[in-house]
Write a protein that holds these residues in place. Structure first.
Motif, short mmCIF file in Angstrom:
data_model
loop_
_atom_site.label_atom_id
_atom_site.label_comp_id
_atom_site.label_asym_id
_atom_site.label_seq_id
_atom_site.Cartn_x
_atom_site.Cartn_y
_atom_site.Cartn_z
N SER A 1 0.96 -1.59 0.24
CA SER A 1 -0.27 0.02 0.17
C SER A 1 0.61 0.86 -0.11
O SER A 1 2.49 1.38 0.56
N ARG A 2 0.08 2.09 -0.29
CA ARG A 2 1.09 3.49 0.10
C ARG A 2 1.58 3.78 1.08
O ARG A 2 2.33 4.61 1.54
N ALA B 1 6.34 7.10 -2.92
CA ALA B 1 5.71 6.38 -2.85
C ALA B 1 3.80 6.72 -3.87
O ALA B 1 3.19 5.73 -4.06
N TYR B 2 3.81 8.06 -3.97
CA TYR B 2 3.00 8.74 -4.36
C TYR B 2 3.02 7.85 -6.49
O TYR B 2 2.07 7.66 -6.79
N VAL C 1 3.17 3.72 -6.17
CA VAL C 1 1.78 3.30 -6.66
C VAL C 1 0.91 4.03 -7.84
O VAL C 1 -0.54 2.80 -7.97
N ARG C 2 0.69 5.07 -8.38
CA ARG C 2 0.20 5.96 -8.68
C ARG C 2 0.23 4.75 -10.21
O ARG C 2 -0.41 4.98 -11.33
#
Length: 255
Positions: free
Chosen positions: A164-165, A244-245, A248-249
């Motif tokens: 997960s982010r 992280a953004y 995950v994006r």
């Protein structure tokens, strides 16, 4: 043979043997970055040019050379570059404010004898020059932390693509905590290594501890260490969030 040339050849050979083509690019980047700094300093002598703007442009070019030229363009260098630039903008605003309030710019009284024969009316904003010096002193450490976190977080993501982010961001912070202590200590000992002769001079002049701490030259260098430490502390959450953004994006777009 000139000792400098001999050392440069040894360094080049070692970097090529260890790093191959990337090592050779790293060696060339030293001269490219030196050229950027030399041109920046030359442009700063013109009163019409803002040292802060020139510093920002120089930091952008240096970051591009150190990240994209050496490591080529990929997701790790892109996120590291983004995190570096965000941190530099924040630091520029903060350091400009600090240098104006503390008035550490200019020459110290210990340098009075050496510069007494020169005119100081050169039309340059010493407060902005002081801020530029601090930023230039921190850019290397900031990029180092940025690419270290980016590389580690990318490896974690590829090993566990379903992460997960929030968990990925927390992992980035954990990596940054391990880097934080060693990098700040590196800056601290670099100061004492570079200014050991100054500290010995203070001792020979029988400076008290209070006089040493309150001297402009000592305070300016200590503030450089603190500002560099602040930059390292800032880049950790910024780089962790951006990576992280981004990761995950990217995963969400491929689904």
């Amino acid at each position: 043979m000139n000792v400098i040339v001999l050392l440069a050849i040894i360094l080049c050979l070692l970097m090529v043997v260890v790093g191959g083509r990337q090592g050779f690019r790293s060696f060339l980047s030293l001269f490219l970055n030196f050229g950027v700094l030399f041109i920046t300093i030359f442009l700063m002598t013109n009163p019409k040019n803002s040292p802060i703007i020139l510093t920002f442009i120089a930091c952008t070019i240096i970051s591009w050379i150190s990240l994209f030229y050496i490591n080529q363009t990929n997701s790790k260098t892109i996120t590291a570059f983004m995190a570096t630039m965000v941190t530099i903008v924040v630091l520029l605003l903060f350091i400009t404010f600090v240098t104006k309030k503390t008035m550490i710019q200019g020459f110290s009284e210990e340098s009075t004898e050496e510069i007494s024969i020169f005119s100081l009316y050169i039309g340059v904003n010493f407060a902005q020059i002081g801020a530029s010096v601090i930023i230039m002193s921190t850019i290397g450490a900031i990029m180092d932390v940025a690419i270290s976190i980016a590389s580690s977080m990318h490896e974690i993501f590829y090993r566990n693509p379903s992460i997960s982010r929030k968990a990925l961001f927390t992992s980035g912070l954990g990596i940054g905590r391990d880097i934080l202590g060693t990098d700040t200590n590196t800056l601290f000992f670099a100061f004492f290594g570079g200014y050991l002769s100054l500290l010995i001079w203070f001792k020979d002049l029988s400076y008290s501890l209070g006089e040493i701490v309150n001297s402009k030259v000592f305070s300016a260098e200590i503030m450089t260490i603190f500002c560099a430490g602040i930059g390292i502390a800032l880049i950790i959450p910024i780089a962790s969030f951006i990576n992280a953004y981004y990761l995950v994006r990217t995963r969400e777009k491929t689904l």
